[in-house]
Design a protein around this motif. Structure first.
Motif, short mmCIF file in Angstrom:
data_model
loop_
_atom_site.label_atom_id
_atom_site.label_comp_id
_atom_site.label_asym_id
_atom_site.label_seq_id
_atom_site.Cartn_x
_atom_site.Cartn_y
_atom_site.Cartn_z
N SER A 1 0.94 -1.06 0.07
CA SER A 1 -0.09 0.04 -0.04
C SER A 1 0.69 1.20 -0.08
O SER A 1 2.17 1.05 0.33
CB SER A 1 -0.95 -0.15 1.29
N ALA A 2 0.15 2.28 -0.26
CA ALA A 2 1.19 3.74 -0.24
C ALA A 2 1.47 4.00 1.34
O ALA A 2 2.36 4.54 1.75
CB ALA A 2 0.52 4.68 -0.89
N THR B 1 -4.50 16.00 4.12
CA THR B 1 -3.98 14.85 3.46
C THR B 1 -4.60 13.65 4.26
O THR B 1 -5.43 13.91 5.20
CB THR B 1 -2.58 14.73 3.56
N PHE B 2 -4.49 12.51 3.66
CA PHE B 2 -5.01 11.22 4.32
C PHE B 2 -4.04 11.04 5.41
O PHE B 2 -2.90 11.24 5.32
CB PHE B 2 -5.02 9.95 3.30
N ALA C 1 -2.30 8.89 6.60
CA ALA C 1 -1.16 8.17 6.56
C ALA C 1 -0.03 8.81 6.15
O ALA C 1 1.06 8.38 6.61
CB ALA C 1 -1.42 7.09 5.31
N SER C 2 0.03 9.99 5.60
CA SER C 2 1.16 10.82 5.35
C SER C 2 1.77 11.00 6.53
O SER C 2 3.10 11.17 6.66
CB SER C 2 0.94 12.20 4.48
N VAL D 1 2.43 16.73 -0.32
CA VAL D 1 1.07 15.79 -0.76
C VAL D 1 0.61 16.49 -2.07
O VAL D 1 0.20 17.73 -1.96
CB VAL D 1 -0.03 15.68 0.38
N ASP E 1 4.39 12.61 -1.45
CA ASP E 1 3.10 11.73 -1.34
C ASP E 1 2.49 11.96 -2.49
O ASP E 1 1.80 13.09 -2.72
CB ASP E 1 2.24 12.05 0.11
N ALA F 1 0.13 9.88 -3.76
CA ALA F 1 -0.85 8.96 -3.90
C ALA F 1 -2.01 9.52 -4.98
O ALA F 1 -2.77 8.45 -5.30
CB ALA F 1 -1.55 8.83 -2.52
N HIS F 2 -2.02 10.55 -5.15
CA HIS F 2 -3.28 11.29 -5.90
C HIS F 2 -2.67 11.50 -7.40
O HIS F 2 -3.27 11.99 -8.41
CB HIS F 2 -3.68 12.43 -5.40
N SER G 1 -0.11 5.36 -4.74
CA SER G 1 -1.05 4.28 -4.18
C SER G 1 -1.92 3.90 -5.36
O SER G 1 -2.20 4.68 -6.55
CB SER G 1 -1.79 5.21 -3.41
N HIS H 1 -4.85 2.10 -4.66
CA HIS H 1 -6.22 1.92 -4.03
C HIS H 1 -7.17 2.04 -4.94
O HIS H 1 -7.19 3.10 -5.95
CB HIS H 1 -6.39 2.82 -2.73
N GLU I 1 -5.22 -3.25 -3.63
CA GLU I 1 -4.43 -2.49 -2.71
C GLU I 1 -3.06 -2.36 -3.28
O GLU I 1 -2.71 -3.50 -3.70
CB GLU I 1 -4.49 -3.03 -1.11
N GLY I 2 -2.24 -1.49 -3.07
CA GLY I 2 -0.94 -1.52 -3.44
C GLY I 2 -0.23 -0.03 -3.48
O GLY I 2 -0.76 0.89 -3.48
C1 PLP Z 1 -2.59 11.60 0.26
C2 PLP Z 1 -2.75 10.15 0.52
N1 PLP Z 1 -1.43 9.50 1.06
C3 PLP Z 1 -1.53 8.30 1.33
C4 PLP Z 1 -2.55 7.31 1.19
C5 PLP Z 1 -2.60 6.03 1.43
O1 PLP Z 1 -2.76 5.21 0.54
P1 PLP Z 1 -2.99 3.57 0.64
O2 PLP Z 1 -4.51 3.39 0.92
O3 PLP Z 1 -2.45 3.05 -0.56
O4 PLP Z 1 -2.20 3.23 1.80
C6 PLP Z 1 -3.60 8.05 0.47
C7 PLP Z 1 -4.97 7.14 0.39
O5 PLP Z 1 -6.11 7.28 0.33
C8 PLP Z 1 -3.79 9.18 0.52
O6 PLP Z 1 -4.97 9.62 -0.32
#
Ligand code: PLP
Length: 390
Positions: A53-54, A79-80, A82-83, A127, A153, A155-156, A180, A182, A191-192
């Motif tokens: 996953s990211a 951001t989500f 996870a960052s 991001v 980041d 992911a988008h 990402s 997703h 997922e990846g």
């Molecule tokens: C900005 C951002 N970073 C990280 C992630 C995490 O990605 P993942 O779901 O692949 O772990 C997302 C997922 O929504 C995201 O939008």
């Protein structure tokens, strides 16, 4: 119901996954390698490491950047989670640099302040919000001045490019970039994630960390006496020299992602057309505007975010979301500023320190944008919004 975002799967994608199931190799096989090679070639980076996953990718990137106890990772509040969590996973601290209200991306002026307040910052994680590349030269200059590295980041932002034409992922302004896969992202793996870099030492470290910390490629062995018998290498032997994780991705996921990747340009072209059409149709609306004022020509167009003047429409956001839902239209808010999450509040963050993020959060709404959204569906969305916010 029209969702705010979704993936698009065709028969070719299904065949690609089924072929893997018939091939006998489900993980650590040729398809993972091929996916890595194709992404690296596409973005123009020397190396790519596919991960589960990211989020896993951001964790490994933070570790490879040297984030750990006593050091800090700075990211954007919008951001989500996870960052930001990546810094905590790595054992470090997290800090936030507020957004530029024109782009919703990390503002260089805010990063300058955050770096001054956090002198032991090891990594800055900008991001590319909704696929719009950040002002990377300005952010890199600031990070370079303090010795911090940049992890993008993205992911988008698979398929997005910088104003100079380079692709996001080429790492021309960063040490690493994380994507990402997703399902709502540009291409889906289920997922990846993928980390790209041009740095060989970082690449080798990422390969080890992805798989338990076990030595990879021709990494030197530490315990030669254990590794050999009468001077001959032991064929079963491997060495764990540092603590790693199991963040590998499967052959099935990469087969799907590779098949999707063939359609990436088609996906982005359609998203761009839809975004431009929304821009044109909303230009006459009095009470809403696109969240990212300019520069979206080379965006990945992951999300279409409106900022709505709720005071003027006589409806709050909950009411608007409900009315949209009644009309079969899904919407979402991207994102609750990370420092407002209970976990981060407990760490002492205060929303008053991120005024642009909080102000954006109050009036943002993502409306449907995905590859197979039809012109007719888009027109209906705009017509419904015309009544509610026009
Ligand atoms: C900005 C951002 N970073 C990280 C992630 C995490 O990605 P993942 O779901 O692949 O772990 C997302 C997922 O929504 C995201 O939008």
């Amino acid at each position: 119901m029209i969702p705010y975002g979704k993936h698009y799967i065709d028969e070719e994608d299904i065949r690609a996954v089924v072929n893997v199931l018939r091939s006998g190799i489900l993980t650590q096989g040729p398809i993972v390698d091929q996916f890595e090679r194709e992404i690296a070639a596409y973005v123009g980076a020397r190396y790519a490491v596919a991960v589960s996953s990211a989020t896993a990718g951001l964790h490994l990137a933070a570790l490879a950047a040297g984030v750990g106890p006593g050091s800090t990772l700075i990211t954007s509040p919008i951001t989500f989670i996870a960052s930001a969590n990546a810094g905590i996973y790595a054992g470090g601290n997290v800090a936030f640099a507020d957004i530029d209200p024109q782009t919703i991306n990390m503002s260089p002026a805010s990063l300058k302040i955050a770096l001054a307040n956090n002198p032991n910052t090891k990594a800055v994680v900008p991001v590319h919000f909704a696929g719009l590349p950040c002002d990377m030269p300005a952010l890199k200059l600031l990070a370079d001045n303090t010795g911090a590295v940049i992890i993008e980041d993205a992911a988008h932002a698979l398929g997005a490019s910088y104003p100079n034409g380079g692709m996001v992922g080429s790492c021309q302004h960063s040490l690493m970039t994380v994507f990402s896969f997703h399902p709502v992202k540009a291409i889906a793996a289920g997922e990846g994630g993928m980390i790209t870099t041009n740095d060989e030492a970082v690449y080798r470290k990422l390969l080890r960390l992805r798989s338990h910390g076990i030595n990879k490629l021709d990494d030197a062995l530490v315990l030669h006496s254990q590794a050999t018998t009468d001077g001959e290498p032991n064929p079963w032997y491997y060495e764990m020299q540092e603590l790693g994780f199991h963040y590998r991705i499967t052959e099935m996921q990469c087969a799907l992602a590779l098949s999707q990747f063939k359609k990436l340009n088609q996906f982005i072209t359609r998203r761009r057309t839809l975004a431009k059409r929304y821009d044109d149709l909303f230009s006459a609306f009095k009470n809403c505007r696109q969240a990212q004022a300019a520069g979206r020509n080379f965006s990945g167009h992951h999300l279409y975010v409106l900022r709505i003047d709720f005071n003027s429409i006589g409806l709050n956001r909950v009411g608007l979301i409900k009315k949209l839902k009644d009309n079969g239209i899904g919407s979402q808010v991207h994102y609750i500023p990370v420092p407002m999450q209970p976990y981060y509040r407990k760490l002492g963050f205060r929303q008053d320190d991120f005024i642009h993020s909080v102000s954006y959060y109050r009036d943002a709404l993502s409306i449907p944008l995905f590859y197979d959204l039809t012109d007719a569906q888009q027109e209906r969305i705009v017509t419904v919004l015309q009544d509610l916010v026009g």
